[in-house]
Design a protein around this motif. Structure first.
Motif, PDB file in Angstrom:
ATOM      1  N   VAL A 155       0.868  -1.422  -0.096  1.00 51.96           N
ATOM      2  CA  VAL A 155      -0.133  -0.081  -0.007  1.00 51.96           C
ATOM      3  C   VAL A 155       0.867   1.162   0.262  1.00 51.96           C
ATOM      4  CG1 VAL A 155      -1.914   1.322   1.092  1.00 51.96           C
ATOM      5  CG2 VAL A 155      -1.612  -1.281   1.263  1.00 51.96           C
ATOM      6  N   VAL A 156       0.865   1.985  -1.295  1.00 48.94           N
ATOM      7  CA  VAL A 156       1.702   3.130  -1.098  1.00 48.94           C
ATOM      8  C   VAL A 156       0.901   4.382  -0.811  1.00 48.94           C
ATOM      9  CG1 VAL A 156       2.683   4.840  -2.764  1.00 48.94           C
ATOM     10  CG2 VAL A 156       2.960   2.388  -3.156  1.00 48.94           C
ATOM     11  N   LEU A 157       1.143   4.678   0.703  1.00 47.26           N
ATOM     12  CA  LEU A 157       0.440   5.538   1.377  1.00 47.26           C
ATOM     13  C   LEU A 157       0.963   7.074   1.396  1.00 47.26           C
ATOM     14  CD1 LEU A 157      -1.997   5.548   3.214  1.00 47.26           C
ATOM     15  CD2 LEU A 157      -0.736   5.138   5.102  1.00 47.26           C
ATOM     16  N   ASP A 158       0.174   7.846   0.823  1.00 49.04           N
ATOM     17  CA  ASP A 158       0.328   9.147   1.001  1.00 49.04           C
ATOM     18  C   ASP A 158      -0.397   9.711   2.286  1.00 49.04           C
ATOM     19  OD1 ASP A 158       0.123  12.089   1.010  1.00 49.04           O
ATOM     20  OD2 ASP A 158      -0.694  12.376  -1.071  1.00 49.04           O
ATOM     21  N   VAL A 159       0.372  10.476   3.019  1.00 52.12           N
ATOM     22  CA  VAL A 159      -0.165  10.653   4.544  1.00 52.12           C
ATOM     23  C   VAL A 159      -1.647  11.301   4.400  1.00 52.12           C
ATOM     24  CG1 VAL A 159       0.730  12.914   4.779  1.00 52.12           C
ATOM     25  CG2 VAL A 159       0.303  11.613   6.791  1.00 52.12           C
ATOM     26  N   THR A 197       5.530   4.003   3.188  1.00 52.66           N
ATOM     27  CA  THR A 197       5.429   5.474   3.244  1.00 52.66           C
ATOM     28  C   THR A 197       6.834   6.152   3.565  1.00 52.66           C
ATOM     29  OG1 THR A 197       4.071   7.140   4.396  1.00 52.66           O
ATOM     30  CG2 THR A 197       5.198   5.422   5.868  1.00 52.66           C
ATOM     31  N   ASP A 198       6.622   7.514   3.220  1.00 53.19           N
ATOM     32  CA  ASP A 198       7.946   8.013   3.280  1.00 53.19           C
ATOM     33  C   ASP A 198       8.305   8.256   4.754  1.00 53.19           C
ATOM     34  OD1 ASP A 198       7.262  10.903   4.422  1.00 53.19           O
ATOM     35  OD2 ASP A 198       6.019  10.398   2.666  1.00 53.19           O
ATOM     36  N   ILE A 199       9.613   8.354   5.268  1.00 51.17           N
ATOM     37  CA  ILE A 199      10.115   8.221   6.627  1.00 51.17           C
ATOM     38  C   ILE A 199       9.401   9.383   7.468  1.00 51.17           C
ATOM     39  CG2 ILE A 199      12.298   8.436   8.081  1.00 51.17           C
ATOM     40  CD1 ILE A 199      13.886   7.433   5.636  1.00 51.17           C
ATOM     41  N   SER A 235       9.619   2.013   5.310  1.00 55.92           N
ATOM     42  CA  SER A 235       9.980   3.190   4.326  1.00 55.92           C
ATOM     43  C   SER A 235      10.752   2.333   3.062  1.00 55.92           C
ATOM     44  CB  SER A 235      10.548   4.136   4.993  1.00 55.92           C
ATOM     45  OG  SER A 235      11.676   3.973   5.565  1.00 55.92           O
ATOM     46  N   ASP A 236      11.050   1.151   3.426  1.00 54.89           N
ATOM     47  CA  ASP A 236      12.026   0.557   2.389  1.00 54.89           C
ATOM     48  C   ASP A 236      11.371  -1.054   2.363  1.00 54.89           C
ATOM     49  OD1 ASP A 236      14.150  -0.816   1.347  1.00 54.89           O
ATOM     50  OD2 ASP A 236      15.665   0.649   2.344  1.00 54.89           O
ATOM     51  N   SER A 239      11.494  -2.412  -5.106  1.00 54.91           N
ATOM     52  CA  SER A 239      12.560  -1.704  -4.358  1.00 54.91           C
ATOM     53  C   SER A 239      13.987  -1.041  -5.086  1.00 54.91           C
ATOM     54  CB  SER A 239      13.067  -2.864  -3.360  1.00 54.91           C
ATOM     55  OG  SER A 239      13.986  -2.313  -2.356  1.00 54.91           O
ATOM     56  N   ARG A 240      14.400  -1.740  -5.790  1.00 55.38           N
ATOM     57  CA  ARG A 240      15.494  -1.075  -6.722  1.00 55.38           C
ATOM     58  C   ARG A 240      15.056  -0.027  -7.383  1.00 55.38           C
ATOM     59  NH1 ARG A 240      16.418  -6.498  -8.282  1.00 55.38           N
ATOM     60  NH2 ARG A 240      15.359  -6.350 -10.149  1.00 55.38           N
ATOM     61  N   THR A 241      13.992   0.257  -8.005  1.00 62.38           N
ATOM     62  CA  THR A 241      13.617   1.650  -8.760  1.00 62.38           C
ATOM     63  C   THR A 241      13.451   2.657  -7.436  1.00 62.38           C
ATOM     64  OG1 THR A 241      12.550   0.185 -10.216  1.00 62.38           O
ATOM     65  CG2 THR A 241      11.863   2.491 -10.424  1.00 62.38           C
ATOM     66  N   LEU A 242      12.840   2.269  -6.561  1.00 62.77           N
ATOM     67  CA  LEU A 242      12.552   3.426  -5.645  1.00 62.77           C
ATOM     68  C   LEU A 242      13.761   3.690  -5.065  1.00 62.77           C
ATOM     69  CD1 LEU A 242       9.417   1.888  -3.734  1.00 62.77           C
ATOM     70  CD2 LEU A 242       9.520   3.506  -5.358  1.00 62.77           C
TER      71      LEU A 242
END
Length: 595
Positions: free
Chosen positions: A87-91, A118-120, A145-146, A229-232
């Motif tokens: 789930v790519v979650l924008d806050v 999500t981002d850190i 975040s990873d 993961s590698r692309t991100l």
């Protein structure tokens, strides 16, 4: 007068609707009626594409019953893979997370991992929200975040989505046929009404459509989560949008095999903002990869190749018989409005007998504006063009009808640049009728049992379904009324079929031969020209022409039946009865169970 004709057309449509399906099918196949009806609605600027929300929802309700039958026919199977939900979650989507959790809990089969990515900077807020949901079945939920700690297959969605109860079952069924990545169709879900609506039925993988519109926003399955993961990690991108990953992954590895599952298996919560401003980071990457200027306009990207230093010689082939005024308009518009610096024009005279036309063509040749060729025999569009291409000097071929008039000065710059890209076959243009409605914006297989023009008669400034009028994207075929292709690609498929397709469908056949070679055919939305269709040749309303047309249609249907049954650049859920991308009411989607 036009109002009276419009009222008459609506009355006629209602009247014909009273007859049986067989009789209506006969009327649609009658070439005499079809050509006159098309001419009539073109003159009055009739726009048949607009449907009310009520009509669309009625269509979708019936379509869902067809989809349900396909899903119900899939046998239940054990989940034998490590399939993680990411789930790519924008806050900003935190309030929707509970709805997503509920939909996960309702799955017929579970994911092995439920990962919130999500981002850190947002992790603490996300943890706090998850704590509020501790009564919900958050099985094996990881907030990270990873992704490097995970492996195996994955399915990635946004935090404001919900998933279909049979999603995992469907993924298990279709994944053996899929490549490295696959995506599903989506719709919207109304919490108040508890209903699904506003589906988005995507084509199979359409690189240019994604690069210009970011059409894949959610619902992606992949074989290897480490690729995500590698692309991100490599690009250090933020986690507010899946489209960034899809765009950058494709640009860095264009040989990836992307598949499509034409079922609406992901649902976006109503009122969610799906169409945020397109990523500037992606625009920059696309511009660099394509060596073009990118501009973002109203939710899509335009590609501009004007001023490109690479300007190979283009041979423009224009067949004609008489039609002095049309030819003059065409030639003068090319020379006065075309910014591309390096072209030659080959005018092919097919038995002209009008003395004024013959004299004018000779004057064009003596002034050095054209190379005049003479082709004897009956009109055979394929043979005429093949004859001319053999005598061309350019490494790029542009086929042009004599009733074309240039509108956008950079039409040839953009078409040549796209045709020169690796993996591209033919490139077509946006062609307008003189009343500024769409004549051509790509060709769809299956219309009328053969092929037809997408979005025909739509106003020129409409964006179209999935922005496909406004944005450059791939179609299975484009019209040869204005078509650009490299000489090598033209030769590789042995040109146009002059034996079986002398007049109709030769361009469709030509493009499908390129498609079979692994090339993609592109509709260039930035190349805009007028097409005064069939003015010079007249309507196909004689018995001889009718028989010829039916024979050429039969050849197309026999040779390319697979594409006609399921155009990879269209969608089985969309109709083949009209050119307006409305939802199919027939059970076309059931063919999925026969593949």
């Amino acid at each position: 007068m036009n109002l009276l004709i419009r009222v008459s057309i609506n009355f006629m449509k209602s009247f014909v609707g009273l007859f049986s399906d067989d009789f209506r099918s006969y009327l649609r196949k009658n070439n005499f009626l079809l050509t006159h009806y098309s001419s009539l609605i073109r003159r009055v600027g009739y726009f048949p594409g607009s449907l009310s929300k009520l009509e669309l929802q009625k269509q979708y309700k019936k379509n869902l019953s067809h989809q349900r039958a396909v899903i119900d026919s899939i046998e239940r199977q054990e989940l034998r893979v490590t399939l993680s939900l990411v789930v790519v979650l924008d806050v900003r989507a935190l309030d929707s997370l509970s709805k997503l959790v509920d939909s996960i809990a309702g799955l017929e089969q579970s994911f092995s991992n439920n990962i919130i990515l999500t981002d850190i900077s947002s992790i603490d807020k996300v943890k706090s929200k998850v704590s509020e949901l501790n009564q919900s079945p958050l099985y094996n939920m990881h907030i990270v975040s990873d992704l490097r700690a995970f492996s195996g297959e994955f399915f990635v969605i946004r935090g404001n989505d919900r998933v279909h109860p049979s999603l995992v079952k469907c993924l298990c069924y279709f994944k053996p046929k899929c490549g490295d990545i696959a995506y599903v169709d989506i719709d919207k879900y109304s919490i108040q009404c508890g209903s699904r609506h506003s589906p988005k039925f995507f084509p199979d993988w359409n690189p240019e459509l994604h690069l210009t519109t970011d059409y894949i926003k959610t619902g992606i399955w992949g074989r290897d989560i480490s690729a995500l993961s590698r692309t991100l990690t490599r690009h250090g991108i933020s986690f507010d949008t899946i489209t960034k990953w899809m765009t950058l992954y494709y640009l860095s590895c264009k040989k990836i095999k992307v598949s499509h599952i034409p079922l609406t298996l992901v649902h976006t919560i109503e009122h969610t903002d799906d169409d945020r401003e397109l990523s500037q980071e992606c625009s920059k990457a696309i511009g660099s990869a394509y060596n073009c200027d990118i501009d973002v306009v109203d939710g899509y990207r335009t590609l501009s190749f004007s001023g490109n230093n690479n300007s190979p010689l283009v041979s423009i082939v224009i067949p004609t018989r008489n039609a002095m005024n049309l030819v003059r308009q065409c030639i003068e518009s090319i020379y006065s409005k075309t910014s591309y610096p390096n072209f030659e024009i080959l005018l092919v005279d097919n038995n002209s007998d009008d003395l004024d036309s013959i004299s004018y063509f000779s004057s064009l040749e003596s002034s050095g504006l054209v190379t005049l060729l003479h082709f004897g025999g009956d009109f055979n569009y394929s043979a005429i063009n093949n004859f001319a291409v053999e005598r061309c000097n350019g490494e790029i071929i542009a086929l042009l009808n004599n009733d074309i008039e240039v509108v956008a000065e950079d039409w040839l710059d953009n078409m040549v640049a796209l045709a020169s890209l690796d993996g591209v076959g033919a490139v077509g243009a946006k062609l307008l009728y003189p009343n500024n409605t769409i004549q051509h914006a790509g060709v769809v297989l299956g219309y009328g049992g053969g092929a037809g023009h997408a979005h025909k008669y739509f106003p020129y400034n409409e964006k179209g379904y999935l922005n496909r009028i406004a944005a450059t994207n791939c179609y299975s075929a484009v019209t040869a009324a204005c078509l650009v292709v490299t000489k090598s690609n033209y030769d590789n498929v042995k040109g146009l079929n002059e034996t079986d397709l002398s007049v109709a469908f030769n361009d469709v056949d030509f493009c499908l031969k390129l498609l079979n070679l692994g090339k993609r055919n592109i509709y260039c939305a930035e190349a805009v020209l007028y097409h005064h269709e069939s003015v010079s040749r007249g309507l196909d309303n004689t018995e001889v022409k009718r028989v010829r047309f039916l024979n050429e249609l039969k050849y197309l249907q026999t040779t390319w039946c697979a594409y006609i049954d399921n155009d990879c650049n269209y969608n089985l859920n969309l109709t083949t009865q009209r050119e307006n991308f409305s939802i199919s009411q027939s059970d076309r989607i059931s063919s999925l169970n026969r593949e």
